[in-house]
Write a protein that holds these residues in place. Structure first.
Motif, PDB file in Angstrom:
ATOM      1  N   THR A 176     -20.534   4.138   5.436  1.00  0.00           N
ATOM      2  CA  THR A 176     -20.574   4.696   4.039  1.00  0.00           C
ATOM      3  C   THR A 176     -19.746   3.866   2.932  1.00  0.00           C
ATOM      4  OG1 THR A 176     -19.456   6.569   4.178  1.00  0.00           O
ATOM      5  CG2 THR A 176     -21.689   6.697   4.956  1.00  0.00           C
ATOM      6  N   TYR A 177     -20.034   3.891   1.823  1.00  0.00           N
ATOM      7  CA  TYR A 177     -19.199   3.714   0.654  1.00  0.00           C
ATOM      8  C   TYR A 177     -17.917   4.795   0.576  1.00  0.00           C
ATOM      9  CZ  TYR A 177     -17.355   3.351  -4.002  1.00  0.00           C
ATOM     10  OH  TYR A 177     -16.576   3.375  -5.108  1.00  0.00           O
ATOM     11  N   THR A 178     -17.945   5.970   0.915  1.00  0.00           N
ATOM     12  CA  THR A 178     -16.909   6.711   0.642  1.00  0.00           C
ATOM     13  C   THR A 178     -16.105   6.475   2.141  1.00  0.00           C
ATOM     14  OG1 THR A 178     -18.458   8.336   0.077  1.00  0.00           O
ATOM     15  CG2 THR A 178     -16.240   9.267   0.785  1.00  0.00           C
ATOM     16  N   ASP A 179     -16.448   5.876   3.113  1.00  0.00           N
ATOM     17  CA  ASP A 179     -15.598   5.731   4.234  1.00  0.00           C
ATOM     18  C   ASP A 179     -14.915   4.428   3.932  1.00  0.00           C
ATOM     19  OD1 ASP A 179     -16.254   8.068   5.818  1.00  0.00           O
ATOM     20  OD2 ASP A 179     -17.606   6.935   6.954  1.00  0.00           O
ATOM     21  N   ALA A 180     -15.637   3.267   3.227  1.00  0.00           N
ATOM     22  CA  ALA A 180     -14.744   2.127   3.047  1.00  0.00           C
ATOM     23  C   ALA A 180     -13.930   2.553   2.015  1.00  0.00           C
ATOM     24  CB  ALA A 180     -16.014   1.179   2.445  1.00  0.00           C
ATOM     25  N   VAL A 181     -13.718   3.181   1.060  1.00  0.00           N
ATOM     26  CA  VAL A 181     -12.985   3.410   0.009  1.00  0.00           C
ATOM     27  C   VAL A 181     -11.751   4.057   0.619  1.00  0.00           C
ATOM     28  CG1 VAL A 181     -12.341   4.905  -1.658  1.00  0.00           C
ATOM     29  CG2 VAL A 181     -14.552   3.464  -1.881  1.00  0.00           C
ATOM     30  N   GLU A 182     -12.134   4.862   1.576  1.00  0.00           N
ATOM     31  CA  GLU A 182     -10.993   5.704   2.434  1.00  0.00           C
ATOM     32  C   GLU A 182     -10.106   4.362   3.212  1.00  0.00           C
ATOM     33  OE1 GLU A 182     -10.175   9.420   5.512  1.00  0.00           O
ATOM     34  OE2 GLU A 182     -11.993   8.949   4.726  1.00  0.00           O
ATOM     35  N   LEU A 183     -10.751   3.487   3.712  1.00  0.00           N
ATOM     36  CA  LEU A 183     -10.330   2.473   4.742  1.00  0.00           C
ATOM     37  C   LEU A 183      -9.242   1.785   3.745  1.00  0.00           C
ATOM     38  CD1 LEU A 183     -13.042   1.177   6.950  1.00  0.00           C
ATOM     39  CD2 LEU A 183     -10.689   2.301   7.723  1.00  0.00           C
ATOM     40  N   LEU A 184      -9.576   1.377   2.504  1.00  0.00           N
ATOM     41  CA  LEU A 184      -8.952   0.577   1.504  1.00  0.00           C
ATOM     42  C   LEU A 184      -7.719   1.156   1.191  1.00  0.00           C
ATOM     43  CD1 LEU A 184     -12.026  -1.191  -0.280  1.00  0.00           C
ATOM     44  CD2 LEU A 184     -10.369  -2.241   1.519  1.00  0.00           C
ATOM     45  N   VAL A 185      -7.943   2.576   0.860  1.00  0.00           N
ATOM     46  CA  VAL A 185      -6.756   3.330   0.189  1.00  0.00           C
ATOM     47  C   VAL A 185      -5.621   3.333   1.192  1.00  0.00           C
ATOM     48  CG1 VAL A 185      -6.165   5.417  -0.535  1.00  0.00           C
ATOM     49  CG2 VAL A 185      -8.151   4.445  -1.418  1.00  0.00           C
ATOM     50  N   LYS A 186      -6.250   3.884   2.466  1.00  0.00           N
ATOM     51  CA  LYS A 186      -5.127   4.086   3.569  1.00  0.00           C
ATOM     52  C   LYS A 186      -4.464   2.788   4.171  1.00  0.00           C
ATOM     53  CE  LYS A 186      -7.167   8.172   5.692  1.00  0.00           C
ATOM     54  NZ  LYS A 186      -7.905   8.857   6.998  1.00  0.00           N
ATOM     55  N   SER A 187      -5.096   1.367   3.747  1.00  0.00           N
ATOM     56  CA  SER A 187      -4.354   0.271   4.341  1.00  0.00           C
ATOM     57  C   SER A 187      -3.170  -0.017   3.485  1.00  0.00           C
ATOM     58  CB  SER A 187      -5.368  -0.990   3.812  1.00  0.00           C
ATOM     59  OG  SER A 187      -5.619  -1.019   2.508  1.00  0.00           O
ATOM     60  N   LYS A 188      -2.792   0.533   2.517  1.00  0.00           N
ATOM     61  CA  LYS A 188      -1.649   0.475   1.717  1.00  0.00           C
ATOM     62  C   LYS A 188      -1.601  -1.062   1.264  1.00  0.00           C
ATOM     63  CE  LYS A 188      -0.337   4.547   2.527  1.00  0.00           C
ATOM     64  NZ  LYS A 188      -0.208   5.678   1.483  1.00  0.00           N
ATOM     65  N   LYS A 189      -2.426  -1.671   1.336  1.00  0.00           N
ATOM     66  CA  LYS A 189      -2.471  -2.988   0.858  1.00  0.00           C
ATOM     67  C   LYS A 189      -2.466  -3.314  -0.802  1.00  0.00           C
ATOM     68  CE  LYS A 189      -4.891  -7.774   1.182  1.00  0.00           C
ATOM     69  NZ  LYS A 189      -3.589  -8.267   1.488  1.00  0.00           N
ATOM     70  N   LYS A 190      -1.766  -3.961  -1.069  1.00  0.00           N
ATOM     71  CA  LYS A 190      -1.659  -4.105  -2.619  1.00  0.00           C
ATOM     72  C   LYS A 190      -2.894  -5.032  -3.016  1.00  0.00           C
ATOM     73  CE  LYS A 190       1.124  -4.924  -6.749  1.00  0.00           C
ATOM     74  NZ  LYS A 190       2.299  -5.243  -7.255  1.00  0.00           N
ATOM     75  N   PHE A 191      -3.819  -4.508  -3.838  1.00  0.00           N
ATOM     76  CA  PHE A 191      -5.011  -5.411  -4.249  1.00  0.00           C
ATOM     77  C   PHE A 191      -4.892  -5.631  -5.959  1.00  0.00           C
ATOM     78  CE2 PHE A 191      -6.945  -3.043  -0.715  1.00  0.00           C
ATOM     79  CZ  PHE A 191      -7.356  -4.017  -0.017  1.00  0.00           C
ATOM     80  N   GLU A 192      -5.426  -6.749  -6.378  1.00  0.00           N
ATOM     81  CA  GLU A 192      -5.582  -7.063  -7.786  1.00  0.00           C
ATOM     82  C   GLU A 192      -6.109  -5.970  -8.417  1.00  0.00           C
ATOM     83  OE1 GLU A 192      -6.742 -10.699 -10.854  1.00  0.00           O
ATOM     84  OE2 GLU A 192      -7.026 -10.704  -8.623  1.00  0.00           O
ATOM     85  N   PHE A 193      -7.302  -5.571  -7.905  1.00  0.00           N
ATOM     86  CA  PHE A 193      -8.129  -4.428  -8.486  1.00  0.00           C
ATOM     87  C   PHE A 193      -7.994  -3.324  -7.632  1.00  0.00           C
ATOM     88  CE2 PHE A 193     -10.197  -8.548  -9.385  1.00  0.00           C
ATOM     89  CZ  PHE A 193     -10.303  -8.153 -11.036  1.00  0.00           C
ATOM     90  N   PRO A 194      -7.379  -2.064  -8.391  1.00  0.00           N
ATOM     91  CA  PRO A 194      -7.120  -0.791  -7.656  1.00  0.00           C
ATOM     92  C   PRO A 194      -8.359  -0.299  -7.052  1.00  0.00           C
ATOM     93  CG  PRO A 194      -5.966  -0.956  -9.771  1.00  0.00           C
ATOM     94  CD  PRO A 194      -6.846  -2.083  -9.834  1.00  0.00           C
TER      95      PRO A 194
END
Length: 627
Positions: free
Chosen positions: A472-490
Motif C-alpha cells: 500500500t501507499y501507506t506502507d511505501a511511505v513508511e519504508l521511505l521514512v525509515k530508510s533515513k536516506k536523504k531525498f531531494e523531495f521530502p
C-alpha cells in the motif's frame, strides 16, 4: 477456316447483317473492295489499323453490327501483346465511343526494380521484367497488377543458427545504404545495411565486377544507396560468417559529401537535430526495431486475451486528468498565410471581452487528448474488454529527460473487474512484451547490453521470471521514512511519490523486482478513481520498475453515480462536459478497471536509453517541433 482470333457467341447476334458484311468484304471485284474500304474508313476509329479480311464462321443467328465486328478485330490485330480472348458477354462493351490511345504496357510492381532491371539487361531481374511484360492486358486498357513478393533482407540472410552458412553458393541481391567503404589495392570492401537488423552485409568486390567504375570514380560513398548482386561465400574474416562476392553493383542514389553521419561516433544531442537521418545509426536503428517489436507484442497480447481494439479520438472537449495541461485546438487564429502577423483583435470576443468560442470550429473549446481512457470506458461497458493504443498530448512546460509533449499510450479497460484484476492484467502484459523482445530481438538486445546499459538483459529476465510485489501507499511511505536516506523531495503521507522514491523502492528495497503500490490518497489522484471505504484513499495503483520508476498507472473506476458527481463537484469540474460519461453510470453501470502505460517509457525500460526523446522517431518538447 474457323475463328483463329476468337469465337463468337452467335446466338445473340443478328445473322442477316453480319453475313451480308462478311460476304461484302470477301468480294473479288475491285468496285466492291473499294466500296468496302470507304465504308471501313468512315466508320472505324482513326487510331486503329483496319484489317482487309478476317476469318469468321458464324453458325447461328447473328446480331452484331458490321462496325462493331470490324472494330473488335482491329483491336485484336493491333496489339502485339494480345492473346486469344473469349468474346465479352455483353455487346454493350462495343458501343461506339471516341477514339482511344493504344494499349499501355502492363504496370510493373516496383518502379525501382524496373529501372534496375532495364539498366542491367541481364540476370534474374531482367527475366522477371520479361515475364511481367509478357502478361496479356486485361480489358481494353492496362494490364494485371504484379504479384507482391517479400524482398530478401539481410536479417534473413544472416539470421538463424547457421548465420547464413546454409545459403553459401547462392546468387543473392542486396539493396541498402553504404555504412563504410574501404578500397585496397586489389579489393574493395563495402558494408551495406538495409535496416532489417544491426549487422551489415560485407560486400567484397574487385575491378572485374560490373559497375566497378562507379566505386572507382567515388560515386559510391558513405550514405549512398546501392543495389548489389553477388554470390554468398564463407567469410575470410572473424567478424561475420558470410560475405557477398560482388558480381554487379549499381548506384541507386548518391550521397553528398556533406552527409553528417560518418563512421566517427557523434552525440545523441547532435543526432536529435538530425532526426530524419538518425535511424541510419546503430543505436536508433536498434531502438526502432525494439519499439516495433513492443508494439506488435502489445496488440498480440490483448488480441490473444479477447480484448477489442478501440480508436479513441485525438480531439476532445474533455480533460481526462483534470489538470488543465492541454493543447487547444482552434480555428479562431488564421491557419494559413502569415500566422505570426495575426493581430490580437482578429480573434472574436463576446461583449464581456472574453473569447467567443461559439464562432470556433467546434462551437466550444476543444483540445488534443491527454488520454483515451474515458472513451475506452464507454466501449468496455458494451464489449467487456477493450484497449486503445494511440498518441496523446500534454502541454507540460517540462524540459527533462522523462517528459514529452506528444507520446503514445496503451490503455486497456476491463469490465466486471476490480483493482486486483487490473494489477494481474498489468503484470501479465509487461512480462509478455518483455519476453517477446528478449526472444525476438536478441542481436539488438546484445547491442544495448554492450553499449547502452550493461546488465539490461539480466534486468529484463528478472522481470519475466520474478513475482511482482504489491504494497500500500501507506506502507511505501513508511519504508521511505525509515530508510533515513536523504531525498531531494521530502517524504510524508499525502505527497505524490517522485521518481527518486519509486526507484529506491524497486531498486534498493526489493533489489530489482517490480513493485506495485496501491491505495493512494484521493487528493492526489484523478476524479474517476473509485473511493475506498476509508474515505481517504482510492483504488489506484502504480507499477514501479528499475531505472524508470513508474511505468504503469491504473485504477478501479468509480461506477457509483452519486460518488462520481460529488467528486466532480469537489474538483470544480463542469459536469455538463461529462454528461455522456455520467450516463454510463445511469444505464447498466458495472465495476470496471483499467490502466495506462506510456509507450515511450516502456521503450526506455526495454532498451536502457536514458533520454525519452531518443525513444520516439520525432520527439515533441517545449521549443521543439521540427520535422
Amino acid at each position: 477456316m474457323k475463328g483463329d482470333f476468337f469465337s463468337l457467341d452467335c446466338s445473340l447476334l443478328e445473322e442477316k447483317l453480319v453475313r451480308k458484311y462478311v460476304q461484302s468484304i470477301s468480294l473479288n471485284n475491285s468496285k466492291a473492295r473499294r466500296r468496302t474500304a470507304r465504308q471501313t474508313r468512315s466508320r472505324a476509329p482513326r487510331c486503329l489499323p483496319v484489317p482487309m479480311a478476317f476469318p469468321l464462321s458464324p453458325s447461328a443467328p447473328l446480331r452484331l453490327k458490321p462496325y462493331s465486328t470490324l472494330r473488335l478485330l482491329a483491336l485484336c490485330s493491333s496489339n502485339p501483346l494480345s492473346k486469344p480472348r473469349p468474346f465479352p458477354p455483353s455487346a454493350a462493351a462495343f458501343a461506339p465511343r471516341r477514339p482511344f490511345p493504344p494499349p499501355a504496357a502492363a504496370p510493373r510492381r516496383r518502379c525501382l526494380c524496373t529501372a534496375i532491371a532495364a539498366a542491367l539487361r541481364s540476370g534474374e531481374a531482367v527475366e522477371a521484367k520479361k515475364s511481367e511484360l509478357a502478361d496479356p492486358p486485361r480489358g481494353e486498357f492496362g494490364g494485371r497488377v504484379g504479384e507482391f513478393r517479400k524482398r530478401l533482407k539481410i536479417s534473413e540472410i544472416k539470421g538463424g543458427p547457421e548465420e547464413g552458412l546454409g545459403l553459401v553458393g547462392q546468387t543473392l541481391t542486396v539493396m541498402g545504404w553504404v555504412r563504410t567503404l574501404r578500397a585496397q589495392s586489389s579489393v574493395t570492401f563495402i558494408e551495406v545495411n538495409d535496416g532489417s537488423c544491426l549487422s551489415n552485409m560485407q560486400c567484397v568486390m574487385d575491378s572485374d565486377a560490373e559497375g566497378y567504375d562507379q566505386v572507382e570514380s567515388g560515386l559510391v560513398s558513405t550514405g549512398a544507396s546501392i543495389w548489389i548482386q553477388g554470390i554468398l561465400v564463407a567469410s575470410q574474416g572473424s567478424k561475420q560468417k558470410v560475405e557477398l562476392k560482388v558480381k554487379k553493383i549499381m548506384l541507386v542514389g548518391k550521397s553528398d559529401p556533406s552527409y553528417p553521419i560518418q563512421k566517427k561516433r557523434v552525440s545523441r544531442e547532435f543526432l536529435r537535430t538530425k532526426a530524419h537521418l538518425r535511424p541510419r545509426t546503430n543505436t536508433f536503428g536498434a531502438v526502432s526495431r525494439v519499439r516495433n517489436a513492443l508494439a506488435y507484442a502489445t496488440h498480440k497480447f490483448f488480441q490473444e486475451n479477447g480484448f477489442v481494439w478501440v480508436s479513441s479520438p485525438i480531439i476532445t472537449s474533455s480533460d481526462c486528468e483534470g489538470a488543465g495541461e492541454q493543447f487547444c485546438v482552434t480555428t479562431l487564429i488564421p491557419s494559413s498565410g502569415e500566422t505570426t502577423a495575426t493581430p490580437i483583435d482578429a480573434i472574436p470576443k463576446t461583449e464581456n471581452g472574453l473569447i467567443d468560442w461559439s464562432q470556433d470550429f467546434f462551437a466550444k473549446p476543444a483540445f488534443l487528448t491527454v488520454s483515451g481512457q474515458l472513451n475506452a470506458e464507454t466501449y468496455a461497458t458494451a464489449l467487456s474488454d477493450v484497449y486503445t493504443f494511440g498518441p496523446t498530448f500534454r502541454a507540460e512546460n517540462s524540459n527533462t529527460a522523462r517528459h514529452l509533449a506528444e507520446f503514445w499510450m496503451i490503455e486497456p479497460e476491463l469490465a466486471f473487474a476490480d483493482l486486483d484484476d487490473d494489477m494481474a492484467c498489468a503484470t501479465a502484459y509487461l512480462q509478455y512484451v518483455v519476453r517477446h523482445v528478449l526472444e525476438n530481438c536478441k542481436e539488438d538486445m546484445e547491442f544495448f547490453n554492450t553499449w547502452i546499459e550493461k546488465g539490461i538483459i539480466d534486468r529484463l529476465t528478472d522481470v519475466v521470471n520474478k513475482d511482482f510485489v504489491q504494497l500500500t501507499y501507506t506502507d511505501a511511505v513508511e519504508l521511505l521514512v525509515k530508510s533515513k536516506k536523504k531525498f531531494e523531495f521530502p517524504v510524508k503521507w499525502g505527497c505524490d511519490l517522485q521518481s527518486e522514491h519509486e526507484r529506491y523502492i524497486t531498486e534498493q528495497v526489493f533489489r530489482g523486482c517490480p513493485v506495485i503500490i496501491r491505495d493512494y490518497p484521493k487528493d492526489i489522484k484523478a476524479f474517476y478513481m473509485r473511493q475506498n471505504d476509508d474515505g481517504r484513499t482510492v483504488a489506484a495503483m502504480d507499477m514501479l520498475v528499475p531505472r524508470v520508476g513508474e511505468l504503469i498507472g491504473g485504477s478501479q473506476r468509480e461506477e457509483r453515480l452519486e460518488y462520481l458527481e460529488a467528486r466532480l463537484d469537489d474538483l470544480k469540474l463542469n459536469k455538463d462536459t461529462y454528461w455522456w460519461y455520467l450516463d454510463l453510470r445511469r444505464y447498466g453501470s458495472v465495476p470496471h478497471a483499467g490502466f495506462g502505460l506510456g509507450f515511450e517509457r516502456l521503450v526506455q525500460f526495454a532498451t536502457g536509453i536514458e533520454n525519452i526523446r531518443d525513444t520516439i522517431p520525432f520527439p515533441r518538447a517545449p521549443g521543439s517541433s521540427e520535422f
